[in-house]
Design an enzyme around this catalytic site. Structure first.
Site, short mmCIF file in Angstrom:
data_model
loop_
_atom_site.label_atom_id
_atom_site.label_comp_id
_atom_site.label_asym_id
_atom_site.label_seq_id
_atom_site.Cartn_x
_atom_site.Cartn_y
_atom_site.Cartn_z
N SER A 27 0.86 -1.27 0.09
CA SER A 27 0.13 0.03 -0.20
C SER A 27 0.81 1.14 -0.05
O SER A 27 2.12 1.12 -0.13
CB SER A 27 -0.85 0.06 1.17
OG SER A 27 -0.14 0.09 2.38
N LYS A 28 0.34 2.34 0.14
CA LYS A 28 0.93 3.79 0.10
C LYS A 28 1.80 3.61 1.33
O LYS A 28 2.89 4.26 0.99
CB LYS A 28 -0.03 4.89 0.26
CG LYS A 28 -0.76 4.86 -0.98
CD LYS A 28 -1.78 6.27 -1.02
CE LYS A 28 -2.63 6.37 -2.13
NZ LYS A 28 -3.68 7.52 -1.94
N ARG A 29 1.70 3.12 2.40
CA ARG A 29 2.52 3.27 3.50
C ARG A 29 3.89 2.48 3.05
O ARG A 29 4.91 2.77 3.94
CB ARG A 29 2.00 2.84 4.75
CG ARG A 29 1.79 1.26 4.69
CD ARG A 29 1.25 0.58 5.85
NE ARG A 29 1.07 -0.72 6.10
CZ ARG A 29 -0.05 -1.35 5.50
NH1 ARG A 29 -0.91 -0.82 4.97
NH2 ARG A 29 -0.05 -2.71 5.57
N HIS A 30 4.12 1.77 2.13
CA HIS A 30 5.22 1.09 1.73
C HIS A 30 6.26 1.97 0.88
O HIS A 30 7.17 1.43 0.28
CB HIS A 30 5.11 -0.26 1.08
CG HIS A 30 4.47 -1.08 2.11
ND1 HIS A 30 2.94 -1.43 2.02
CD2 HIS A 30 5.12 -2.05 3.17
CE1 HIS A 30 2.70 -2.41 3.17
NE2 HIS A 30 4.01 -2.49 3.91
N GLY A 31 5.59 3.09 0.58
CA GLY A 31 6.61 3.89 -0.35
C GLY A 31 5.98 3.85 -1.75
O GLY A 31 4.73 4.18 -1.86
#
Length: 469
Positions: free
Chosen positions: A238-242
């Protein structure tokens, strides 16, 4: 049978990594078998779908080189066809109007949960024949109550779903708009899709879609539900992984070949081979060889592949992609400066991304603002000034501005001043580039050109003089 696959993104955001892999697998399977690849935009979510997202998807597909044979088709342009199919299902008894209110449905679910049952629609309107005043009905598909649905999935194998576990899903909302499970079935049917490649989060939708297709007298396509992609923490990417947008990887300096190469290995393998050209992928890829298990995204592996493709791609191809990053830095390489392909040849071995290559090559095309302070303090000193001044005069007299001749003059200066070659080369590198990193110094000066080299040596000598006043 002519193979026909499709990629059907929702335009509610950018083209993300998971979607790009699905598109790649579908594209490869069609290309391998001489079939057709169709692009379909599932834009029935009118509140969240945007033209900007459509453009982002098309831009991502174009950058990756995943060309489509038909489309893009937009579901919002097919509403008359969906209404026609919904009416056909109503007329044949395979669908019915449901007049339950949201409050009634919630009460039903609460009672089911209280009894320890799975919340689901209980079919209370299945046999209703009269309309209900004041309620705009939805349309539900009349799912079979008996038997099983066999899904022979290319990835997960043969899976049985009991019809009694499938409730009567809504195929048209109260405003008449069709739902996903209806539109996807109609589109796949009308477009002659033979193989559906999609994420395994859709696996539970498949038996419902199979039943709708059979109610329409059609055989379902072959399904392949590919595993999800996980982040390094084992959770869904997801977005939190970059960076998860395809175009963000472009901005970070990746070649499309590197990203495609990496994506094809997320869930598929061919022996121990790690590096695949697009032609090799097309020849070797087999949807039946995709693994069931989820794949973990490894940024380091992607960086390694990117460096490989920078090293081994055609020079002109790398240069073409590098122009974008130079343009981002306000540089038009065609307006002056060295030949861009020569710069790529000089830089490719030491640069793992095109961003790194662009940053390290800007000094070829424009004057840098200032010397790196630490580098200048160490290399542009009173001790190095005589050698720099001597080299400046020698280089000014060169009639042939080639690396071999330049190298000879640097060697001569080192010998004349009793210095090791590096004690001359590094101050020169700082003088002409502003920092301590560049290709070999003779190649650097050849690319920079005689006039720019002499001007920058003059600037460095003036810097030394000013510092010593």
């Amino acid at each position: 049978m002519t193979i026909r696959t499709r990629f059907a993104p929702s335009p509610t955001g950018y083209l993300h990594i998971g979607g790009a892999r699905t598109a790649l697998f579908s594209w490869l399977y069609a290309r391998k078998h001489g079939g057709s690849f169709i692009l379909r935009v599932e834009d029935t979510d009118r509140e969240r779908s945007t033209r900007e997202s459509v453009n982002a998807i098309l831009e991502g597909m174009a950058w990756l080189g995943l060309d489509y044979d038909e489309g893009p088709f937009f579901q919002t342009e097919r509403f008359p066809r969906y209404r026609e199919v919904i009416q056909r299902l109503l007329d044949s008894g395979h669908a019915y109007h449901c007049y339950c209110t949201p409050e009634e449905l919630e009460t039903m679910r609460e009672e089911q949960r209280a009894r320890g049952e799975k919340p689901r629609y209980d079919g209370r309107c299945r046999h209703r024949t009269e309309p209900r005043d004041g309620v705009d009905p939805v349309v539900r598909f009349r799912n079979p109550l008996e038997g099983e649905v066999l899904v022979d999935d290319a990835v997960h194998g043969r899976t049985l779903f009991a019809n009694r576990e499938l409730d009567d899903l809504i195929i048209a909302r109260s405003d008449g708009s069709p739902t996903y499970n209806l539109t996807v079935v109609v589109d796949d049917l009308d477009m002659g899709i033979t193989h559906v490649v999609r994420g395994d989060d859709h696996l539970n939708n498949t038996p419902r879609q199979v039943n709708i297709l059979r109610a329409l007298g059609a055989e379902p396509p072959r399904y392949a539900h590919v595993p999800m992609i996980l982040g390094s923490d084992g959770k869904r990417l997801s977005k939190r992984h970059g960076a998860v947008s395809v175009m963000q990887y472009r901005e970070e300096g990746y070649l499309p070949e590197a990203l495609l190469n990496y994506l094809v290995r997320l869930g598929w393998s061919h022996g121990d081979q790690e590096v695949f050209s697009l032609d090799e992928m097309t020849q070797l890829f087999d949807i039946d060889a995709v693994h069931k298990a989820a794949s973990a995204f490894n940024p380091d592996k992607l960086v390694w592949l990117n460096h490989h493709w920078i090293m081994h791609s055609e020079t002109a191809h790398v240069a073409n992609h590098l122009t974008h990053h130079l343009g981002e830095r306000g540089i038009d390489p065609a307006a002056g400066g060295p030949d861009l392909m020569a710069v790529v040849e000089a830089q490719r071995e030491r640069c793992k991304s095109l961003v790194e290559m662009a940053d390290k090559s800007t000094f070829f095309y424009r004057e840098f603002d200032e010397f790196d302070e630490k580098a200048a303090r160490k290399n542009l000193t009173g001790e190095t000034r005589p050698a720099l001044a001597d080299l400046r005069e020698r280089l000014a007299g060169l009639s042939s501005w080639e690396a071999e001749a330049i190298h000879g003059e640097i060697l001569a200066v080192a010998e004349a001043h009793d210095l090791k070659l590096g004690k001359v080369a590094q101050p020169v590198r700082v003088a002409v580039s502003g920092g301590t990193v560049s290709p070999p110094i003779d190649a650097t000066l050849e690319l920079l050109g005689q006039d720019a080299t002499l001007a920058r040596l003059d600037r460095a000598i003036a810097h030394i003089d000013a510092a010593n006043d």
